[in-house]
Write a protein that holds these residues in place. Structure first.
Motif, PDB file in Angstrom:
ATOM      1  N   TRP A  95       0.850  -1.191   0.000  1.00 30.81           N
ATOM      2  CA  TRP A  95       0.000   0.000   0.000  1.00 30.81           C
ATOM      3  C   TRP A  95       0.889   1.246   0.000  1.00 30.81           C
ATOM      4  CZ3 TRP A  95      -4.633  -1.654  -1.031  1.00 30.81           C
ATOM      5  CH2 TRP A  95      -5.116  -2.830  -0.480  1.00 30.81           C
ATOM      6  N   SER A  96       0.380   2.315  -0.608  1.00 33.06           N
ATOM      7  CA  SER A  96       1.240   3.494  -0.707  1.00 33.06           C
ATOM      8  C   SER A  96       1.350   4.232   0.621  1.00 33.06           C
ATOM      9  CB  SER A  96       0.722   4.425  -1.791  1.00 33.06           C
ATOM     10  OG  SER A  96      -0.608   4.778  -1.498  1.00 33.06           O
TER      11      SER A  96
ATOM     12  N   ALA B 175      -3.951   4.433   2.702  1.00 35.48           N
ATOM     13  CA  ALA B 175      -4.380   3.532   1.637  1.00 35.48           C
ATOM     14  C   ALA B 175      -4.865   2.218   2.233  1.00 35.48           C
ATOM     15  CB  ALA B 175      -3.223   3.289   0.684  1.00 35.48           C
TER      16      ALA B 175
ATOM     17  N   ARG C  93      -4.687  -2.782  -5.769  1.00 36.20           N
ATOM     18  CA  ARG C  93      -4.401  -1.416  -5.354  1.00 36.20           C
ATOM     19  C   ARG C  93      -4.875  -0.359  -6.328  1.00 36.20           C
ATOM     20  NH1 ARG C  93       1.414  -1.466  -4.992  1.00 36.20           N
ATOM     21  NH2 ARG C  93       1.143   0.771  -4.898  1.00 36.20           N
TER      22      ARG C  93
ATOM     23  N   GLU D 116      -7.987   2.772  -3.944  1.00 32.32           N
ATOM     24  CA  GLU D 116      -7.815   3.856  -2.974  1.00 32.32           C
ATOM     25  C   GLU D 116      -8.693   5.040  -3.321  1.00 32.32           C
ATOM     26  OE1 GLU D 116      -3.715   5.011  -2.469  1.00 32.32           O
ATOM     27  OE2 GLU D 116      -3.081   2.932  -2.624  1.00 32.32           O
ATOM     28  N   ARG D 117      -8.637   5.432  -4.583  1.00 34.17           N
ATOM     29  CA  ARG D 117      -9.396   6.607  -5.002  1.00 34.17           C
ATOM     30  C   ARG D 117     -10.884   6.374  -4.847  1.00 34.17           C
ATOM     31  NH1 ARG D 117      -7.640   7.602 -10.563  1.00 34.17           N
ATOM     32  NH2 ARG D 117      -6.148   6.045  -9.857  1.00 34.17           N
TER      33      ARG D 117
ATOM     34  N   LYS E 200     -11.927   6.428  -1.189  1.00 35.57           N
ATOM     35  CA  LYS E 200     -11.749   7.724  -0.536  1.00 35.57           C
ATOM     36  C   LYS E 200     -12.981   8.612  -0.700  1.00 35.57           C
ATOM     37  CE  LYS E 200      -7.993  10.285  -1.639  1.00 35.57           C
ATOM     38  NZ  LYS E 200      -6.580  10.248  -1.706  1.00 35.57           N
TER      39      LYS E 200
END
Ligand code: PHE
Length: 455
Positions: free
Chosen positions: A12-13, A17, A173, A177-178, A181
């Protein structure tokens, strides 16, 4: 020892994330569809109290254990369990725990996809015509009509499985995430709006009391097990989903704090869903124990009556679909990670293979509402068997072994090093919970459910 191992699947970044992905896995149909319907089947408040107890005393310690094991092993749950067991001087047969999780994941995804397909249908229905001109009765008939149409159910199941497979094949991934969010906070706000609307309906007090006022006489023998099962299901525990996400987590993140936030968010969403739905159920004279269709009948009635209901309803079902999507990909990930590691498969092939297996298993669920509705095992349809077998048996059993492994098999130096808790006190609290409270709790609940002890 800490930083030697790396996951071949990436990492994960950031801490965020991971939180987003794990929350995306936890928050899904389990909170919005399953929590209200199972609460209704088990009589309300007392069940909810048991559920909360299970989340805090059993769920959170096991979540910490699962993420910790995942991060230490850095592979698919099957290989992680084998590697860590050998490292701690124990038998490699612990990898069977990973296998059980993979099986549970397929079984859950198989019926999860069918229900997620219903949300696709409701997006279309809500978007094109809305529910304004329909009577309560017609809305009930609409749902019945959906269930009795095997072709349509199969089509929706297939569509959902296809989009799940697509994301898993791209790598968990990218994009996730986006999506999480923005979509999770939106879902949260929409739930708040729904609760606001529910407050204006005549059934609010009744619904509120039903959800929050414990009446222990309504607690049946199986209710405590159902509460435990719901806690595991909703937190995505006991099958390796959270473990495999943990294997992509960086070393600098605090596992304990993160787990608590994820569990709190998950529980909050479930409670909001309950607060939004039960007032509607009572206002429209529906039966709280109506079963899996509960939200698909009560919510459209509300969308048909509330201001901007057409728009809110459509957005709501779209967000519900996304919530289901971010959960379903975590159900497939442990199997796919294993295929990539052990069978040398490319990720996209592995995802398609796993998706097809889950899709095939799901056919039985789609047909159990119509053509196969008479085939029953212990009075349960195929769909009910999958739902109850996984949540009430396989997940708690998986969680039990995770707790035993983390607390009794792993050396304390290993778990302490991996958790890296600053305060010794917090570590000890976790250790007591995961050593004694969680396993004993699960075993007692199993025993009382099969009638060996009375609780
Ligand atoms: N927690 C998910 C939900 O509430 C379902 C799930 C269960 C996901 C088990 C992964 C593992 O919808």
């Amino acid at each position: 020892m800490i930083s030697k191992r790396k996951s071949i699947h990436g990492q994960w970044s950031s801490r965020w994330a991971f939180i987003l992905a794990a929350t995306g896995s936890a928050v899904g149909l389990g909170n919005i569809w399953r929590f209200p319907y199972v609460t209704g089947e088990n009589g309300g408040g007392a069940f909810v109290l048991m559920y909360l107890l299970c989340v805090f005393c059993v769920g959170i310690p096991i979540m910490i254990a699962e993420i910790m094991i995942g991060r230490r092993g850095r592979q698919s749950p099957i290989n992680t369990m084998r590697t860590l067991a050998e490292e701690e001087g124990h038998h490699r047969a612990w990898s069977l725990l990973g296998w059980m999780g993979v099986v549970a994941g397929f079984l859950i995804l198989s019926f999860y996809s069918v229900v997620a397909g219903w949300t696709l249908f409701y997006i279309a229905k809500s978007g094109f015509s809305g529910f304004e001109r329909m009577t309560d009765e017609e809305i009930g008939i609409l749902f019945e009509g959906l269930l009795t149409d095997p072709g349509l159910l199969m089509l929706l199941h297939t569509l959902f499985m296809a989009i799940t497979t697509l994301v898993v094949s791209l790598g968990v991934r990218s994009g996730l995430e986006r999506a999480v969010k923005y979509l999770m906070p939106s879902l949260f706000i929409l739930l708040l709006i729904m609760v606001g609307y529910a407050m204006s309906t005549p059934g609010f007090i009744e619904g509120f009391n039903y959800l929050l006022w414990p009446d222990f006489s309504k607690l049946s023998a199986g209710s405590v097990l159902a509460a435990l099962g719901q806690a595991f299901f909703s937190l995505s525990l006991g099958m390796g989903a959270i473990m495999v996400y943990g294997s992509y987590l960086s070393h600098t993140t605090s596992i304990a704090r993160t787990s608590v936030s994820i569990a709190l968010a998950d529980t909050l969403v479930a409670m909001l869903a309950g607060l939004a739905i039960f007032p509607l159920v009572f206002s429209s004279g529906l039966e709280p124990g109506a079963g899996p269709g509960l939200i698909f009948v009560s919510l459209p009635i509300a969308f048909g009556q509330m201001p901007f209901g057409h728009f809110i309803g459509t957005v709501f079902f779209i967000l519900l679909l996304f919530a289901a999507w971010t959960s379903s990909i975590s159900l497939l990930e442990p199997a796919v990670a294993w295929l990539v590691e052990n069978r040398n498969m490319r990720r996209n092939r592995a995802a398609i293979l796993a998706g097809v297996i889950a899709w095939l298993l799901g056919i039985g669920s789609a047909l159990s509402f119509n053509l196969w509705s008479d085939y029953k095992l212990f009075g349960l349809t195929y769909f009910d068997v999958m739902d109850k077998l996984t949540s009430n048996i396989l997940l708690p059993l998986g969680g039990l072994f995770v707790a035993i492994f983390a607390a009794w098999i792993m050396r304390r130096e290993s778990s302490r090093e991996e958790l890296a808790l600053k305060s010794m006190r917090s570590y000890q609290v976790w250790l007591v919970l995961v050593r004694y409270i969680a396993p004993v709790g699960v075993i007692l609940i199993f025993l009382q459910a099969i009638g060996l002890i009375g609780l």
